[in-house]
Design a protein around this motif. Sequence first.
Motif, mmCIF file in Angstrom:
data_model
loop_
_atom_site.group_PDB
_atom_site.id
_atom_site.type_symbol
_atom_site.label_atom_id
_atom_site.label_comp_id
_atom_site.label_asym_id
_atom_site.label_seq_id
_atom_site.Cartn_x
_atom_site.Cartn_y
_atom_site.Cartn_z
ATOM 1 N N SER A 198 -17.464 -56.154 2.495
ATOM 2 C CA SER A 198 -18.200 -55.577 3.614
ATOM 3 C C SER A 198 -18.761 -56.666 4.527
ATOM 4 O O SER A 198 -19.050 -56.414 5.689
ATOM 5 N N PHE A 199 -18.922 -57.878 3.996
ATOM 6 C CA PHE A 199 -19.431 -58.985 4.812
ATOM 7 C C PHE A 199 -18.323 -59.933 5.266
ATOM 8 O O PHE A 199 -18.593 -60.978 5.834
ATOM 9 N N ASN A 200 -17.072 -59.565 4.954
ATOM 10 C CA ASN A 200 -15.976 -60.461 5.290
ATOM 11 C C ASN A 200 -15.200 -59.910 6.480
ATOM 12 O O ASN A 200 -15.083 -58.695 6.638
ATOM 13 N N ASP A 201 -14.679 -60.810 7.282
ATOM 14 C CA ASP A 201 -13.894 -60.402 8.431
ATOM 15 C C ASP A 201 -12.697 -59.550 7.976
ATOM 16 O O ASP A 201 -11.977 -59.914 7.048
ATOM 17 N N GLY A 202 -12.483 -58.422 8.670
ATOM 18 C CA GLY A 202 -11.462 -57.469 8.245
ATOM 19 C C GLY A 202 -10.068 -58.046 8.166
ATOM 20 O O GLY A 202 -9.354 -57.844 7.187
ATOM 21 N N ASN A 203 -9.656 -58.796 9.188
ATOM 22 C CA ASN A 203 -8.309 -59.366 9.188
ATOM 23 C C ASN A 203 -8.144 -60.388 8.086
ATOM 24 O O ASN A 203 -7.089 -60.499 7.469
ATOM 25 N N ASP A 204 -9.218 -61.109 7.824
ATOM 26 C CA ASP A 204 -9.177 -62.106 6.763
ATOM 27 C C ASP A 204 -9.023 -61.421 5.414
ATOM 28 O O ASP A 204 -8.264 -61.860 4.563
ATOM 29 N N THR A 205 -9.745 -60.299 5.214
ATOM 30 C CA THR A 205 -9.622 -59.545 3.972
ATOM 31 C C THR A 205 -8.183 -59.076 3.790
ATOM 32 O O THR A 205 -7.637 -59.127 2.692
ATOM 33 N N ALA A 206 -7.582 -58.629 4.895
ATOM 34 C CA ALA A 206 -6.225 -58.106 4.812
ATOM 35 C C ALA A 206 -5.231 -59.160 4.353
ATOM 36 O O ALA A 206 -4.179 -58.844 3.802
ATOM 37 N N ALA A 207 -5.576 -60.438 4.534
ATOM 38 C CA ALA A 207 -4.682 -61.507 4.089
ATOM 39 C C ALA A 207 -4.729 -61.690 2.573
ATOM 40 O O ALA A 207 -3.902 -62.383 2.003
ATOM 41 N N GLY A 208 -5.713 -61.073 1.921
ATOM 42 C CA GLY A 208 -5.771 -61.111 0.466
ATOM 43 C C GLY A 208 -6.601 -62.255 -0.074
ATOM 44 O O GLY A 208 -6.951 -63.188 0.647
ATOM 45 N N GLY A 209 -6.931 -62.140 -1.351
ATOM 46 C CA GLY A 209 -7.612 -63.226 -2.029
ATOM 47 C C GLY A 209 -9.117 -63.228 -1.919
ATOM 48 O O GLY A 209 -9.773 -64.148 -2.407
ATOM 49 N N VAL A 210 -9.719 -62.217 -1.307
ATOM 50 C CA VAL A 210 -11.177 -62.180 -1.235
ATOM 51 C C VAL A 210 -11.716 -61.539 -2.507
ATOM 52 O O VAL A 210 -11.425 -60.376 -2.794
#
Lengths: 297, 318
Positions: A36-48
Amino acid sequence: MKRTTEDYVLDIAIYACLLVLAFVTLYPFWNSLVISFNDGNDTAAGGVTFWPRAFTLENYRYVFKDNRMIHAFWITVARTAAGTFLSILFTSMFGYAMAKRGLIGKKFYMIVCVITMYFSGGLIPSYLLIKQLHLMNTFWVLIVPGIISVWNMIIFRTFFQGLPDGLEESAKIDGCNHLSTFFRIVVPVSGPVIATLSLFTAVGHWNAWFDASIYITNSKLLPIQVILNQTVRSILAFESSTQVSATKQEFLLGLQSVTHKSVVMSTTMVATIPIVLVYPFVQKYFVKGVLVGSLKE
Amino acid sequence: MKASITTWKDEVNWLGRRFLRQWDLQIMVIPAIVLIVIFAYIPMWGVLMAFQDYNPAKGFLGSKWVGLKHFRMFFEAPEFWLIMRNTVVISLLKLLVAFPAPIVLALMLNEVRHAAFKRIVQTISYLPHFISWVIVSGFVISMLSVDNGSLNMLLQTTGLMKEPVNWLSIPEYFWTILIATGTWKEIGFGAIVYLAAIAGVDPHMYESAAIDGAGRLRQLFSITLPSITPVIVIFLILSVSQILNAGFEEILLLTNQGMNVALRPVSEIIDTYVYRVGIENYRYSYATAAGFFKGIVSVGLLVIANWIARRLGSSSLW
């Protein structure tokens, strides 16, 4: 006492199991918070997983800008407050009267209550009743059917029966009737039981979604849990869709830095955090409450 | 003859006067009883529409009575056995896994000597109980997601799997996911009662056992477990009576309100069937018949479970 090999092996096994349990329990909460605190596109790249990689408040800004969400949040707050207050008020009065020896018709009232613990009309007859009472699409449908909890009444009754007889004597001498005795003398000394049952009732209201999902179609009256569920469902529909290409493209077009998943997670947090914040403080009450409940069984 | 009538009338009058005199008590009861009658008893009476061809336009009184037609239709429906299998298998799996799990947790917590550690683990363990099924299902969906879900990421980084799996779309995994989720949610809260029961065990028993050379495992099986058996039996009876409640909310939420058709052969239980047929397809009488059938079987199971428990000489509900 000397510790044997058995002790060491046992301790290691138990501590390991408990640590795994604690981790497995906390991880989904933590991971959702991180997403919820991470950039959406970055989350979509995986590994969060454990820590936000691209910290942002954008997801929350998005949620709090959405009038539908804000509105749903307030509906939930209102139903929790009104539902808990009315339920505790009527159920505790009921329990108080049922604890009085001279109550006429007490046996009959008790039978009326106990039968409902074993039999129910089921989903469809209740649904049709709500329809015929014209409660569909009203705020009160979320509150009125659940005002009386037989279970809570019994817990209240047990508690009131345990109060010393002398407590109400002075009020009687002053000429108070049962109603004013209840509110002026009994309620003030019943803090723990009222707090416990209010907590359980409030959590129930906060978390309820099914009643709203079948009785309410007007989106202005939907609580946050239903809105959240609708959002999750659209993700599920997206994931399980076989014709991925068309949906996915449409999905990607609408996608900016805030993705579906991060919005779901920030909404989830908005719906979860009030409970997570409250429950450690009232822990000792509910542990007691559970025990009172199970002793009655 | 005349005398007895007057006494009867007197009796009523006397009772009526007494009733009026305690209006302040009765006024606390009557709103509650009215609400119970409306929201619990009217639907119970409404169950009779399982024996009708209920037509909302004609109302309950105007609809045609058709006897057991809907029950027969339900029993003969092609999906009947599948629904029964799912309901019973899911419940039995729950009884096998979700029921003992809190007992095991309570026993483990009881062996922990560090008070702080014990308290922290306990506090964490009952957190999920307070979270709604909507949110829990959201967690499950997120964890198991094919699109960077944590489980797939874990299996891929550790090299156990090459391609991500869409766990929630494969029927073979559904029961495992469902039972694991239910256990995850309730294990900590369920343990509270057992921990309290363990706390009530007489400490002298452990002391004398230790003097006799019994290790901790031996004490656990010979003292702790037998001491809490009555509590376990009561909760077991309650779970048996719940056996047809395989978990309506969680199944509805994990299968996307039944929209996930691939999962239906393993996920459809009586409750979700009633919901789908009744609320979504408006077949009110038929759905009520299915729900009524479930209610009867449940009460029957409760009576049988209680009877067995009494026969075995342990605690019973009544």
